[in-house]
Design an enzyme around this catalytic site. Structure first.
Site, PDB file in Angstrom:
ATOM      1  N   GLY A 176      -2.716  -8.012  -7.407  1.00 28.27           N
ATOM      2  CA  GLY A 176      -3.725  -7.331  -7.187  1.00 28.27           C
ATOM      3  C   GLY A 176      -4.260  -7.656  -8.667  1.00 28.27           C
TER       4      GLY A 176
ATOM      5  N   ASP B 189     -10.685  -9.667   2.453  1.00 27.43           N
ATOM      6  CA  ASP B 189     -11.026 -10.186   1.267  1.00 27.43           C
ATOM      7  C   ASP B 189     -11.564 -11.675   1.440  1.00 27.43           C
ATOM      8  OD1 ASP B 189      -8.507 -11.348   2.497  1.00 27.43           O
ATOM      9  OD2 ASP B 189      -7.450 -11.150   1.063  1.00 27.43           O
TER      10      ASP B 189
END
Length: 488
Positions: A13, A237
Protein backbone atom coordinates in the site's frame (compact mmCIF):
# COMPACT_ATOMS: atom_id res chain seq x y z
CA UNK A 1 -5.50 22.01 -3.73
CA UNK A 2 -4.04 19.03 -1.87
CA UNK A 3 -5.52 15.55 -2.26
CA UNK A 4 -4.54 12.40 -0.35
CA UNK A 5 -4.67 9.16 -2.34
CA UNK A 6 -4.68 5.92 -0.35
CA UNK A 7 -3.79 3.24 -2.90
CA UNK A 8 -3.91 -0.35 -1.65
CA UNK A 9 -2.76 -3.30 -3.74
CA UNK A 10 -2.79 -7.00 -3.01
CA UNK A 11 0.84 -6.97 -1.79
CA UNK A 12 1.55 -3.36 -0.74
CA UNK A 13 0.00 0.00 0.00
CA UNK A 14 1.02 3.61 -0.41
CA UNK A 15 -0.21 7.05 0.52
CA UNK A 16 0.39 9.90 -1.88
CA UNK A 17 -0.19 13.62 -1.46
CA UNK A 18 -0.89 15.51 -4.68
CA UNK A 19 -1.09 19.23 -5.33
CA UNK A 20 -2.91 20.64 -8.36
CA UNK A 21 -2.29 24.32 -9.06
CA UNK A 22 -2.69 26.24 -12.33
CA UNK A 23 -2.55 23.09 -14.46
CA UNK A 24 0.53 21.76 -12.68
CA UNK A 25 0.40 18.41 -10.90
CA UNK A 26 2.94 17.36 -8.30
CA UNK A 27 2.90 14.21 -6.19
CA UNK A 28 4.78 12.98 -3.16
CA UNK A 29 4.68 9.42 -1.82
CA UNK A 30 4.55 9.95 1.94
CA UNK A 31 4.23 6.34 3.04
CA UNK A 32 4.70 2.83 1.68
CA UNK A 33 3.94 -0.34 3.58
CA UNK A 34 3.69 -4.09 2.89
CA UNK A 35 0.32 -5.79 2.76
CA UNK A 36 0.33 -9.44 3.79
CA UNK A 37 -2.02 -12.30 3.07
CA UNK A 38 -2.75 -14.25 6.25
CA UNK A 39 -3.24 -18.02 6.08
CA UNK A 40 -5.09 -19.43 9.08
CA UNK A 41 -6.95 -22.71 9.38
CA UNK A 42 -8.54 -23.54 6.03
CA UNK A 43 -8.76 -19.98 4.78
CA UNK A 44 -6.78 -16.93 3.64
CA UNK A 45 -7.58 -13.48 5.03
CA UNK A 46 -6.74 -9.78 4.84
CA UNK A 47 -6.01 -7.89 8.07
CA UNK A 48 -8.31 -4.90 7.62
CA UNK A 49 -7.37 -3.51 11.03
CA UNK A 50 -3.69 -3.48 10.05
CA UNK A 51 -4.64 -1.58 6.89
CA UNK A 52 -6.66 0.89 8.96
CA UNK A 53 -3.68 1.30 11.32
CA UNK A 54 -1.35 2.08 8.39
CA UNK A 55 -3.85 4.59 6.99
CA UNK A 56 -4.22 6.37 10.33
CA UNK A 57 -0.45 6.39 10.78
CA UNK A 58 0.04 7.84 7.30
CA UNK A 59 -2.61 10.53 7.80
CA UNK A 60 -1.03 11.45 11.15
CA UNK A 61 2.36 11.93 9.45
CA UNK A 62 0.75 14.18 6.84
CA UNK A 63 -0.87 16.30 9.54
CA UNK A 64 2.45 16.63 11.37
CA UNK A 65 3.97 18.05 8.17
CA UNK A 66 1.41 20.84 8.28
CA UNK A 67 -0.27 19.76 5.04
CA UNK A 68 -3.86 20.96 4.75
CA UNK A 69 -5.75 18.22 2.96
CA UNK A 70 -8.75 19.13 0.84
CA UNK A 71 -9.91 15.54 0.29
CA UNK A 72 -9.07 11.85 0.76
CA UNK A 73 -9.83 8.88 -1.50
CA UNK A 74 -9.25 5.13 -1.20
CA UNK A 75 -8.84 2.53 -3.94
CA UNK A 76 -8.10 -1.19 -3.52
CA UNK A 77 -8.02 -4.44 -5.45
CA UNK A 78 -11.42 -5.84 -6.46
CA UNK A 79 -13.96 -8.46 -5.33
CA UNK A 80 -13.18 -8.76 -1.59
CA UNK A 81 -15.59 -7.51 1.06
CA UNK A 82 -16.29 -7.06 4.78
CA UNK A 83 -19.35 -8.20 6.76
CA UNK A 84 -20.85 -5.76 9.29
CA UNK A 85 -23.53 -6.13 11.98
CA UNK A 86 -24.70 -3.54 14.49
CA UNK A 87 -22.16 -1.15 13.00
CA UNK A 88 -19.23 -3.44 13.76
CA UNK A 89 -16.94 -5.62 11.65
CA UNK A 90 -17.87 -9.19 12.56
CA UNK A 91 -15.25 -11.13 10.61
CA UNK A 92 -11.82 -10.66 9.11
CA UNK A 93 -12.39 -10.46 5.33
CA UNK A 94 -11.36 -13.43 3.25
CA UNK A 95 -8.98 -13.08 0.34
CA UNK A 96 -9.85 -13.75 -3.27
CA UNK A 97 -7.04 -16.32 -3.19
CA UNK A 98 -8.91 -18.38 -0.58
CA UNK A 99 -8.88 -21.99 -1.77
CA UNK A 100 -12.50 -22.56 -0.69
CA UNK A 101 -13.61 -20.13 -3.40
CA UNK A 102 -11.87 -22.15 -6.11
CA UNK A 103 -14.09 -25.18 -5.42
CA UNK A 104 -17.30 -23.21 -4.97
CA UNK A 105 -17.25 -21.83 -8.53
CA UNK A 106 -17.81 -25.22 -10.12
CA UNK A 107 -20.51 -26.05 -7.57
CA UNK A 108 -22.37 -22.80 -8.32
CA UNK A 109 -22.17 -23.25 -12.09
CA UNK A 110 -23.28 -26.88 -11.85
CA UNK A 111 -26.04 -26.64 -9.25
CA UNK A 112 -27.23 -23.02 -9.20
CA UNK A 113 -26.86 -21.17 -12.50
CA UNK A 114 -25.16 -22.09 -15.76
CA UNK A 115 -21.97 -20.40 -16.87
CA UNK A 116 -23.65 -18.89 -19.96
CA UNK A 117 -26.70 -17.59 -18.07
CA UNK A 118 -24.51 -15.97 -15.41
CA UNK A 119 -22.33 -14.29 -18.04
CA UNK A 120 -25.33 -13.10 -20.07
CA UNK A 121 -26.75 -11.39 -16.97
CA UNK A 122 -23.58 -9.88 -15.55
CA UNK A 123 -21.18 -9.58 -18.49
CA UNK A 124 -18.41 -10.53 -16.03
CA UNK A 125 -15.76 -13.11 -16.84
CA UNK A 126 -16.15 -16.43 -15.09
CA UNK A 127 -13.17 -16.69 -12.77
CA UNK A 128 -12.97 -18.40 -9.41
CA UNK A 129 -11.95 -15.32 -7.43
CA UNK A 130 -15.18 -13.36 -8.09
CA UNK A 131 -17.23 -12.16 -5.13
CA UNK A 132 -20.20 -14.28 -6.14
CA UNK A 133 -18.21 -17.48 -5.64
CA UNK A 134 -16.78 -16.28 -2.34
CA UNK A 135 -20.33 -15.65 -1.12
CA UNK A 136 -21.47 -19.03 -2.40
CA UNK A 137 -18.59 -20.75 -0.57
CA UNK A 138 -19.50 -18.97 2.66
CA UNK A 139 -23.16 -19.92 2.21
CA UNK A 140 -22.26 -23.58 1.70
CA UNK A 141 -20.29 -23.44 4.95
CA UNK A 142 -23.14 -21.64 6.74
CA UNK A 143 -20.54 -19.00 7.61
CA UNK A 144 -21.36 -17.07 10.79
CA UNK A 145 -20.39 -13.65 9.41
CA UNK A 146 -22.45 -13.98 6.25
CA UNK A 147 -25.43 -15.39 8.15
CA UNK A 148 -25.47 -12.36 10.47
CA UNK A 149 -24.31 -9.67 8.03
CA UNK A 150 -26.48 -6.57 8.04
CA UNK A 151 -24.11 -4.82 5.64
CA UNK A 152 -21.65 -6.14 3.09
CA UNK A 153 -19.10 -3.50 2.09
CA UNK A 154 -16.40 -3.91 -0.55
CA UNK A 155 -12.87 -3.17 0.69
CA UNK A 156 -12.51 0.54 -0.27
CA UNK A 157 -16.04 1.23 0.96
CA UNK A 158 -15.34 -0.57 4.25
CA UNK A 159 -12.19 1.48 4.86
CA UNK A 160 -14.03 4.69 3.95
CA UNK A 161 -16.74 3.66 6.43
CA UNK A 162 -14.06 3.24 9.11
CA UNK A 163 -12.96 6.83 8.43
CA UNK A 164 -16.39 8.46 8.07
CA UNK A 165 -19.03 6.20 9.57
CA UNK A 166 -20.93 6.38 6.26
CA UNK A 167 -21.60 3.22 4.23
CA UNK A 168 -21.79 3.37 0.44
CA UNK A 169 -21.36 0.96 -2.47
CA UNK A 170 -19.16 2.62 -5.09
CA UNK A 171 -20.09 1.46 -8.58
CA UNK A 172 -16.72 0.46 -10.05
CA UNK A 173 -15.77 -1.77 -7.13
CA UNK A 174 -19.27 -3.31 -7.03
CA UNK A 175 -18.98 -4.09 -10.73
CA UNK A 176 -16.13 -6.54 -10.04
CA UNK A 177 -18.40 -8.73 -7.91
CA UNK A 178 -20.46 -10.44 -10.65
CA UNK A 179 -23.58 -9.39 -8.74
CA UNK A 180 -24.63 -6.53 -11.05
CA UNK A 181 -26.68 -6.59 -14.24
CA UNK A 182 -24.56 -5.49 -17.19
CA UNK A 183 -27.43 -3.60 -18.82
CA UNK A 184 -28.98 -1.58 -16.00
CA UNK A 185 -25.80 -1.42 -13.82
CA UNK A 186 -27.74 -2.38 -10.68
CA UNK A 187 -27.66 -5.42 -8.39
CA UNK A 188 -29.39 -8.25 -10.22
CA UNK A 189 -32.24 -9.69 -8.15
CA UNK A 190 -31.98 -13.15 -9.76
CA UNK A 191 -28.31 -13.42 -8.82
CA UNK A 192 -28.81 -12.09 -5.29
CA UNK A 193 -31.64 -14.56 -4.73
CA UNK A 194 -29.32 -17.49 -5.49
CA UNK A 195 -27.15 -16.31 -2.59
CA UNK A 196 -29.96 -15.52 -0.18
CA UNK A 197 -29.00 -11.82 -0.18
CA UNK A 198 -30.92 -8.55 -0.51
CA UNK A 199 -29.87 -5.35 -2.24
CA UNK A 200 -30.32 -3.33 0.95
CA UNK A 201 -27.51 -5.34 2.59
CA UNK A 202 -25.09 -3.34 0.45
CA UNK A 203 -24.44 0.38 0.91
CA UNK A 204 -26.25 2.91 -1.25
CA UNK A 205 -24.86 2.79 -4.79
CA UNK A 206 -22.83 5.86 -5.74
CA UNK A 207 -20.89 6.85 -8.85
CA UNK A 208 -17.15 7.59 -8.63
CA UNK A 209 -16.57 11.23 -7.72
CA UNK A 210 -19.20 11.27 -4.93
CA UNK A 211 -18.35 12.73 -1.52
CA UNK A 212 -19.11 10.00 1.04
CA UNK A 213 -18.77 12.06 4.22
CA UNK A 214 -16.13 13.61 6.44
CA UNK A 215 -13.57 12.23 8.86
CA UNK A 216 -15.19 11.31 12.17
CA UNK A 217 -14.23 13.14 15.34
CA UNK A 218 -12.35 10.02 16.47
CA UNK A 219 -10.27 9.91 13.27
CA UNK A 220 -9.63 13.66 13.51
CA UNK A 221 -8.27 13.15 17.03
CA UNK A 222 -6.13 10.17 15.97
CA UNK A 223 -4.62 11.95 12.97
CA UNK A 224 -4.63 15.66 13.75
CA UNK A 225 -6.48 16.40 10.51
CA UNK A 226 -9.67 18.47 10.30
CA UNK A 227 -13.04 17.18 9.06
CA UNK A 228 -11.64 16.43 5.61
CA UNK A 229 -14.16 15.09 3.05
CA UNK A 230 -13.66 11.49 1.91
CA UNK A 231 -14.49 10.89 -1.75
CA UNK A 232 -15.73 7.67 -3.34
CA UNK A 233 -13.13 7.62 -6.09
CA UNK A 234 -13.12 4.84 -8.66
CA UNK A 235 -12.67 2.38 -5.80
CA UNK A 236 -11.41 -0.49 -7.93
CA UNK A 237 -7.73 0.17 -8.48
CA UNK A 238 -7.91 -0.70 -12.17
CA UNK A 239 -10.80 1.72 -12.66
CA UNK A 240 -8.70 4.44 -11.04
CA UNK A 241 -5.72 3.50 -13.21
CA UNK A 242 -7.77 3.64 -16.42
CA UNK A 243 -9.14 7.03 -15.39
CA UNK A 244 -5.56 8.32 -15.49
CA UNK A 245 -4.41 6.85 -18.82
CA UNK A 246 -2.78 9.84 -20.59
CA UNK A 247 -4.67 9.19 -23.85
CA UNK A 248 -5.78 11.96 -26.21
CA UNK A 249 -8.75 10.09 -27.72
CA UNK A 250 -10.77 6.90 -27.33
CA UNK A 251 -8.71 4.82 -29.78
CA UNK A 252 -6.48 3.19 -27.21
CA UNK A 253 -6.13 -0.03 -25.28
CA UNK A 254 -4.62 -0.13 -21.81
CA UNK A 255 -2.58 -2.66 -19.92
CA UNK A 256 -2.56 -2.17 -16.17
CA UNK A 257 0.56 -4.11 -15.29
CA UNK A 258 1.18 -5.31 -11.75
CA UNK A 259 0.54 -8.47 -9.74
CA UNK A 260 -2.34 -8.84 -12.17
CA UNK A 261 -2.25 -7.64 -15.75
CA UNK A 262 -5.52 -6.21 -17.00
CA UNK A 263 -5.82 -5.39 -20.69
CA UNK A 264 -8.86 -3.65 -22.09
CA UNK A 265 -10.57 -0.79 -23.85
CA UNK A 266 -12.92 1.89 -22.55
CA UNK A 267 -16.33 1.55 -24.19
CA UNK A 268 -19.60 3.52 -23.88
CA UNK A 269 -21.54 0.38 -22.91
CA UNK A 270 -21.08 -3.28 -22.00
CA UNK A 271 -20.23 -5.76 -24.75
CA UNK A 272 -21.97 -9.05 -24.00
CA UNK A 273 -21.84 -11.43 -26.95
CA UNK A 274 -21.09 -15.04 -27.80
CA UNK A 275 -17.55 -13.99 -28.73
CA UNK A 276 -16.91 -12.16 -25.46
CA UNK A 277 -18.37 -15.13 -23.56
CA UNK A 278 -16.18 -17.65 -25.35
CA UNK A 279 -13.11 -15.53 -24.63
CA UNK A 280 -14.24 -14.85 -21.06
CA UNK A 281 -13.82 -11.07 -21.38
CA UNK A 282 -15.32 -8.97 -18.62
CA UNK A 283 -17.36 -5.75 -18.45
CA UNK A 284 -16.54 -3.69 -15.35
CA UNK A 285 -17.62 -0.22 -14.39
CA UNK A 286 -15.66 2.84 -15.45
CA UNK A 287 -15.97 6.54 -14.77
CA UNK A 288 -18.59 8.82 -16.34
CA UNK A 289 -20.83 5.88 -17.23
CA UNK A 290 -18.21 4.03 -19.29
CA UNK A 291 -17.44 0.33 -19.26
CA UNK A 292 -14.01 -1.24 -18.91
CA UNK A 293 -14.13 -4.10 -21.41
CA UNK A 294 -11.10 -6.08 -20.29
CA UNK A 295 -9.40 -9.38 -19.72
CA UNK A 296 -7.59 -10.43 -16.55
CA UNK A 297 -4.14 -11.90 -17.19
CA UNK A 298 -2.00 -13.42 -14.46
CA UNK A 299 0.75 -10.77 -14.64
CA UNK A 300 3.68 -10.29 -12.27
CA UNK A 301 2.25 -12.84 -9.84
CA UNK A 302 4.28 -15.53 -11.62
CA UNK A 303 7.53 -13.59 -11.33
CA UNK A 304 6.88 -12.46 -7.75
CA UNK A 305 6.18 -15.99 -6.55
CA UNK A 306 9.25 -17.42 -8.30
CA UNK A 307 11.41 -14.66 -6.84
CA UNK A 308 10.28 -15.63 -3.34
CA UNK A 309 11.70 -19.13 -3.92
CA UNK A 310 15.11 -18.11 -5.23
CA UNK A 311 18.27 -17.90 -3.07
CA UNK A 312 18.98 -14.73 -1.12
CA UNK A 313 21.75 -13.65 -3.49
CA UNK A 314 19.29 -13.74 -6.43
CA UNK A 315 16.55 -11.91 -4.52
CA UNK A 316 19.12 -9.27 -3.64
CA UNK A 317 19.49 -8.39 -7.33
CA UNK A 318 17.43 -5.52 -8.67
CA UNK A 319 14.65 -6.14 -11.19
CA UNK A 320 16.72 -4.44 -13.90
CA UNK A 321 19.62 -6.84 -13.29
CA UNK A 322 17.33 -9.85 -13.57
CA UNK A 323 15.83 -8.50 -16.79
CA UNK A 324 19.33 -8.01 -18.24
CA UNK A 325 20.18 -11.61 -17.35
CA UNK A 326 16.91 -12.80 -18.92
CA UNK A 327 17.66 -10.92 -22.15
CA UNK A 328 20.82 -12.98 -22.51
CA UNK A 329 18.93 -16.28 -22.46
CA UNK A 330 17.59 -18.21 -25.45
CA UNK A 331 14.34 -16.69 -26.72
CA UNK A 332 11.16 -18.82 -26.50
CA UNK A 333 13.02 -21.82 -25.10
CA UNK A 334 10.06 -22.46 -22.80
CA UNK A 335 6.58 -20.98 -23.31
CA UNK A 336 3.67 -21.21 -20.89
CA UNK A 337 0.09 -19.99 -20.71
CA UNK A 338 0.26 -17.51 -17.80
CA UNK A 339 -3.46 -18.03 -17.15
CA UNK A 340 -3.33 -21.79 -16.78
CA UNK A 341 -5.16 -22.89 -13.61
CA UNK A 342 -1.99 -24.54 -12.29
CA UNK A 343 -0.48 -21.08 -11.69
CA UNK A 344 -3.38 -19.68 -9.62
CA UNK A 345 -2.11 -20.62 -6.14
CA UNK A 346 0.55 -23.35 -6.31
CA UNK A 347 2.67 -24.32 -3.30
CA UNK A 348 5.71 -23.77 -5.53
CA UNK A 349 5.51 -21.56 -8.63
CA UNK A 350 8.84 -22.79 -10.01
CA UNK A 351 7.63 -26.38 -9.73
CA UNK A 352 4.31 -25.48 -11.39
CA UNK A 353 6.17 -23.92 -14.34
CA UNK A 354 8.47 -26.94 -14.65
CA UNK A 355 5.48 -29.31 -14.61
CA UNK A 356 3.70 -27.26 -17.30
CA UNK A 357 6.77 -27.44 -19.54
CA UNK A 358 7.08 -31.19 -19.00
CA UNK A 359 3.41 -31.72 -19.88
CA UNK A 360 3.80 -29.69 -23.07
CA UNK A 361 7.08 -31.42 -24.05
CA UNK A 362 9.36 -28.42 -23.63
CA UNK A 363 12.70 -27.94 -21.87
CA UNK A 364 12.24 -26.75 -18.31
CA UNK A 365 13.79 -23.52 -16.97
CA UNK A 366 16.83 -24.25 -14.81
CA UNK A 367 18.05 -20.81 -13.69
CA UNK A 368 16.33 -17.64 -12.44
CA UNK A 369 17.23 -15.93 -15.73
CA UNK A 370 15.56 -18.71 -17.71
CA UNK A 371 12.47 -18.50 -15.52
CA UNK A 372 12.30 -14.74 -16.13
CA UNK A 373 12.71 -15.19 -19.87
CA UNK A 374 10.00 -17.85 -19.92
CA UNK A 375 7.56 -15.75 -17.86
CA UNK A 376 7.99 -12.44 -19.66
CA UNK A 377 8.09 -13.83 -23.20
CA UNK A 378 4.95 -15.82 -22.40
CA UNK A 379 3.21 -12.78 -20.94
CA UNK A 380 3.98 -10.76 -24.08
CA UNK A 381 2.53 -13.53 -26.26
CA UNK A 382 -0.59 -13.74 -24.09
CA UNK A 383 -0.91 -9.95 -24.36
CA UNK A 384 -0.90 -10.29 -28.14
CA UNK A 385 -3.69 -12.86 -28.06
CA UNK A 386 -5.90 -10.66 -25.88
CA UNK A 387 -4.99 -7.48 -27.81
CA UNK A 388 -6.21 -9.09 -31.02
CA UNK A 389 -9.48 -10.07 -29.36
CA UNK A 390 -10.01 -6.51 -28.15
CA UNK A 391 -9.30 -5.01 -31.58
CA UNK A 392 -11.85 -7.39 -33.07
CA UNK A 393 -14.62 -6.55 -30.57
CA UNK A 394 -14.01 -2.84 -29.83
CA UNK A 395 -16.51 -0.42 -31.45
CA UNK A 396 -13.61 1.73 -32.71
CA UNK A 397 -10.12 1.18 -34.15
CA UNK A 398 -7.32 0.67 -31.61
CA UNK A 399 -3.90 2.01 -32.57
CA UNK A 400 -2.02 2.48 -29.27
CA UNK A 401 -1.40 0.41 -26.15
CA UNK A 402 -0.83 2.34 -22.91
CA UNK A 403 1.01 0.34 -20.24
CA UNK A 404 0.42 1.74 -16.76
CA UNK A 405 1.25 0.71 -13.20
CA UNK A 406 4.41 -0.74 -11.70
CA UNK A 407 4.98 -2.96 -14.72
CA UNK A 408 5.42 0.11 -16.91
CA UNK A 409 8.98 0.31 -15.53
CA UNK A 410 9.86 -3.12 -16.93
CA UNK A 411 11.59 -2.05 -20.14
CA UNK A 412 12.26 -5.64 -21.22
CA UNK A 413 8.59 -6.64 -20.99
CA UNK A 414 7.41 -3.36 -22.54
CA UNK A 415 9.59 -3.90 -25.62
CA UNK A 416 8.54 -7.55 -25.82
CA UNK A 417 4.89 -6.44 -25.68
CA UNK A 418 5.42 -3.97 -28.53
CA UNK A 419 7.17 -6.70 -30.52
CA UNK A 420 4.45 -9.27 -29.87
CA UNK A 421 1.42 -7.03 -30.47
CA UNK A 422 2.87 -4.93 -33.29
CA UNK A 423 1.45 -1.85 -31.57
CA UNK A 424 3.06 1.38 -30.46
CA UNK A 425 3.45 1.07 -26.69
CA UNK A 426 3.36 4.11 -24.40
CA UNK A 427 4.65 3.13 -20.95
CA UNK A 428 3.76 5.15 -17.88
CA UNK A 429 2.94 6.63 -15.54
CA UNK A 430 3.88 4.13 -12.87
CA UNK A 431 1.56 5.55 -10.22
CA UNK A 432 -1.45 5.65 -12.56
CA UNK A 433 -3.79 4.16 -9.96
CA UNK A 434 -2.98 6.88 -7.44
CA UNK A 435 -3.23 9.55 -10.15
CA UNK A 436 -6.70 8.33 -11.11
CA UNK A 437 -7.66 8.35 -7.45
CA UNK A 438 -6.43 11.94 -7.21
CA UNK A 439 -8.20 13.02 -10.39
CA UNK A 440 -11.54 11.68 -9.14
CA UNK A 441 -11.08 13.70 -5.96
CA UNK A 442 -10.37 16.75 -8.09
CA UNK A 443 -13.50 15.95 -10.11
CA UNK A 444 -15.60 15.73 -6.93
CA UNK A 445 -14.32 19.15 -5.81
CA UNK A 446 -14.85 20.77 -9.22
CA UNK A 447 -11.17 21.20 -10.14
CA UNK A 448 -11.68 19.22 -13.39
CA UNK A 449 -14.95 18.68 -15.21
CA UNK A 450 -14.61 15.38 -17.14
CA UNK A 451 -12.32 12.43 -17.84
CA UNK A 452 -10.67 14.00 -20.90
CA UNK A 453 -9.74 17.09 -18.92
CA UNK A 454 -8.28 14.78 -16.29
CA UNK A 455 -6.26 12.93 -18.90
CA UNK A 456 -5.01 16.10 -20.56
CA UNK A 457 -3.76 17.37 -17.21
CA UNK A 458 -1.88 14.11 -16.62
CA UNK A 459 -0.50 14.00 -20.18
CA UNK A 460 0.77 17.55 -19.78
CA UNK A 461 2.62 16.62 -16.60
CA UNK A 462 3.89 13.09 -17.32
CA UNK A 463 6.03 11.94 -20.26
CA UNK A 464 5.46 8.25 -21.17
CA UNK A 465 8.27 6.13 -22.65
CA UNK A 466 7.59 5.05 -26.23
CA UNK A 467 8.36 1.53 -27.54
CA UNK A 468 8.06 0.66 -31.23
CA UNK A 469 7.67 -2.96 -32.45
CA UNK A 470 10.68 -4.90 -33.77
CA UNK A 471 11.45 -8.38 -35.10
CA UNK A 472 7.94 -9.00 -36.46
CA UNK A 473 8.73 -12.30 -38.21
CA UNK A 474 10.39 -13.80 -35.12
CA UNK A 475 7.47 -12.87 -32.88
CA UNK A 476 4.88 -14.04 -35.40
CA UNK A 477 6.47 -17.50 -35.40
CA UNK A 478 6.65 -17.51 -31.61
CA UNK A 479 2.97 -16.61 -31.41
CA UNK A 480 2.04 -19.54 -33.66
CA UNK A 481 3.97 -21.84 -31.31
CA UNK A 482 2.30 -20.22 -28.28
CA UNK A 483 -1.14 -21.00 -29.69
CA UNK A 484 -0.14 -24.61 -30.37
CA UNK A 485 1.17 -25.05 -26.83
CA UNK A 486 -1.84 -23.59 -25.02
CA UNK A 487 -4.23 -25.65 -27.16
CA UNK A 488 -2.58 -28.79 -25.76
Amino acid sequence: MSHIAIDLGATSGRIIVADINNGKLSTNVTKRFPHHLIHYGKHSYWDIFALYHEIISGLRDIAKQGIKADSIGIDTWGVDFVCLAENHIISTPRSYRDLATFNSMEDYLKNVMSRKELYDITGIQIINLNTIFQLHAMRLEDDFALRHAEKILFMPDALSWMLTGESVCEFTIASTSQLLNAKDRKFDQRVLKTLGLREEQFGRMVEPGTIIGRLTEEVQQLTGLSDVPVVAVAGHDTASAVAAVPARNEQFAYLSSGTWSLMGVETPHAIVSDESYERNITNEGGIEGTTRFLKNICGMWLYEQCRNEWPDEVRALGHADLMKMAAGEEAFRSIINPDDDSFAAPKSMTEAIRNYCIKTHQPTPETPAQYCRCIFDSLALRYRQVFEWLKELAPFPVDTLHIIGGGSLNGYLNQATANATGAIVQAGPQECTALGNIMMQAYALGVVSNRWEMRRLIADNVEPVKYEPKDKTVWDKAFERFLEIIEK
